[in-house]
Design a protein around this motif. Structure first.
Motif, mmCIF file in Angstrom:
data_model
loop_
_atom_site.group_PDB
_atom_site.id
_atom_site.type_symbol
_atom_site.label_atom_id
_atom_site.label_comp_id
_atom_site.label_asym_id
_atom_site.label_seq_id
_atom_site.Cartn_x
_atom_site.Cartn_y
_atom_site.Cartn_z
ATOM 1 N N LEU A 162 0.837 -1.202 0.000
ATOM 2 C CA LEU A 162 0.000 0.000 0.000
ATOM 3 C C LEU A 162 0.877 1.260 0.000
ATOM 4 C CD1 LEU A 162 -3.002 0.645 0.004
ATOM 5 C CD2 LEU A 162 -2.948 0.677 2.498
ATOM 6 N N THR A 164 -9.656 -2.504 -7.124
ATOM 7 C CA THR A 164 -8.468 -1.776 -6.668
ATOM 8 C C THR A 164 -7.541 -1.465 -7.846
ATOM 9 O OG1 THR A 164 -7.018 -1.680 -4.741
ATOM 10 C CG2 THR A 164 -6.867 -3.650 -6.033
ATOM 11 N N TYR A 170 2.079 -1.271 -10.412
ATOM 12 C CA TYR A 170 2.028 -2.625 -9.864
ATOM 13 C C TYR A 170 3.291 -3.397 -10.226
ATOM 14 C CZ TYR A 170 -2.928 -2.141 -8.599
ATOM 15 O OH TYR A 170 -4.113 -1.762 -8.024
ATOM 16 N N LEU A 203 -3.044 -5.580 -2.162
ATOM 17 C CA LEU A 203 -3.578 -4.216 -2.175
ATOM 18 C C LEU A 203 -5.057 -4.216 -1.840
ATOM 19 C CD1 LEU A 203 -2.172 -2.216 -5.220
ATOM 20 C CD2 LEU A 203 -2.206 -1.501 -2.831
#
Lengths: 176, 247
Positions: A125, B10, A135, A153
């Protein structure tokens, strides 16, 4: 070495504010974060030969810090005190129509609840939401598959939301 | 009704999905007010994370970090300490007779090795000090380390603050290499040694020899180095006209 050596140090210096921010988010304490930065700087200088040109120095430093913190936590009984295991089903996001979330939560509370996350979740995070890594960069930094980044996440955000909701329960509103 | 996983949501918030996946999430959000609220809350929470730690970015860098990186703790650097930071810029090499002459020069103070007083770029004051002339002084005051603009024949290698709080700049120019330190608004030449270096457009075409680098290392050791300026501090010093650093 020589000019290159000095350049390496100057580049490290330029990263210090971000390293301190990451350290603060990772450890939950500005002082512990600074100790981690100091440790990482010393390690980086002693391992300069292992740093490959063309790779990201910030990711390399985050990785050193993450590993150092995990090592420290493993050898400390504090791990059991700080990271509270929580039941998965308590992390489900309430669907009660709350829409004043940020008005009820202050930044100190966000930091406090970040500390309640597992270190693996906190790390990812911090890298993505605070340090702005993609990512793929986060996956490279942490040495994990990109799918694991996504799942950690999602879990971290859901936990954080549940924790913050628990601090300041909002009155229920009628679902539209 | 389309269902989307937490991972998809997300990743959508982070802009990590393909256009097709984005469309799937957006359709799901549009179809469910509950999901829409949940996504909005997640998004707002996520936007609070960076501000929660933003203050850290504004803090001054602790001296202990500077000391680790630039070894500032020693009041006067040892030559070995300087070498550890400057590396091969100061690499010891067989110096022969030149070394003896350099050391004598250093002990006597300002160092001049076979450089005629009338050399372009320099001038001698009434007190007999060698200083940068107007043109060279402007270059020393305005150039950043490692580069030069226009047809400059000087290249700055490093900028630093000595133990006395004076700014010093290590430079190379065609035929000479040295150390200039600001003294009463003049760039006084502390050390100057002849080299075979040719500088044009800020580029160095022939490396200076080891004797020169050792001479500069010796000069730095004699003066003491309080701080080596990084790019941002150097730029700030240039912008401020090299006013006395605050220590």
């Amino acid at each position: 070495m020589g000019e290159g050596d000095n350049r390496f140090r100057v580049e490290l210096r330029s990263l210090i504010p971000r390293l301190r921010r990451f350290g603060h988010a990772l450890t939950g304490s500005a002082d512990d974060g600074d100790d981690l930065v100091q440790d990482a700087l010393e390690k980086a200088l002693s391992r300069e030969a292992q740093f490959h040109e063309g790779t990201r120095l910030d990711s390399w430093m985050y990785k050193i810090m993450q590993n150092a913190w995990i090592d420290k936590k493993r050898s400390s009984a504090r791990q059991r005190l700080v990271v509270q295991p929580m039941e998965e089903d308590t992390f489900a996001i309430g669907e009660d129509g709350r829409d004043s979330f940020d008005a009820r939560i202050n930044l100190r509370q966000v930091r406090e609840m970040m500390e309640r996350l597992h270190i693996d979740e906190r790390s990812v995070l911090a890298l993505v939401s605070i340090e702005g890594q993609t990512y793929q960069q986060a996956a490279d930094t942490l040495g994990i598959p990109i799918g694991t980044v996504m799942s950690r996440l999602a879990r971290a955000r859901n936990k954080l939301m549940a924790l913050l909701d628990g601090l300041n329960p909002a009155p229920r509103e009628t679902e539209q | 009704m389309t269902t989307v996983s937490d991972e998809m949501i997300t990743a959508w918030l982070d802009g990590e999905l393909s256009p097709q996946q984005c469309e799937e999430v957006e359709q799901a959000v549009a179809a469910s007010s509950q999901l829409g609220l949940r996504v909005a809350r997640l998004s707002r929470m996520d936007r609070m994370l960076a501000p929660a730690y933003a203050e850290t970015l504004k803090l001054p860098i602790p001296e202990r970090f500077e000391a680790i990186l630039f070894r500032r703790r020693a009041p006067v650097w040892s030559l070995s300490g300087l070498r550890s930071v400057f590396g091969d810029l100061l690499e010891p090499r067989p110096l022969g007779m030149a070394t003896a002459a350099l050391v004598v020069g250093v002990v006597a103070g300002s160092l001049l090795l076979g450089v005629p007083a009338a050399k372009p770029g320099f001038e001698t004051t009434a007190d007999g000090d060698l200083v940068a002339n107007k043109e060279m002084g402007m270059s020393l005051a305005s150039l950043q380390s490692g580069g030069a603009a226009g047809p400059q024949t000087i290249r700055i290698k490093l900028s630093m603050v000595d133990e006395g709080g004076n700014y010093c700049r290590q430079f190379e120019t065609t035929g000479a290499s040295g150390l200039a330190c600001l003294d009463n608004d003049k760039w006084k030449i502390d050390t100057l040694s002849p080299t075979k270096a040719t500088i044009a457009n800020g580029e160095q075409y022939v490396m200076a020899d080891g004797a020169v680098e050792s001479a500069i290392a010796t000069a730095l050791e004699r003066r003491g180095v309080k701080e080596v300026l990084d790019q941002s501090h150097e730029a700030a010093a240039i912008a401020a006209g090299w006013k006395a650093p605050q220590y």
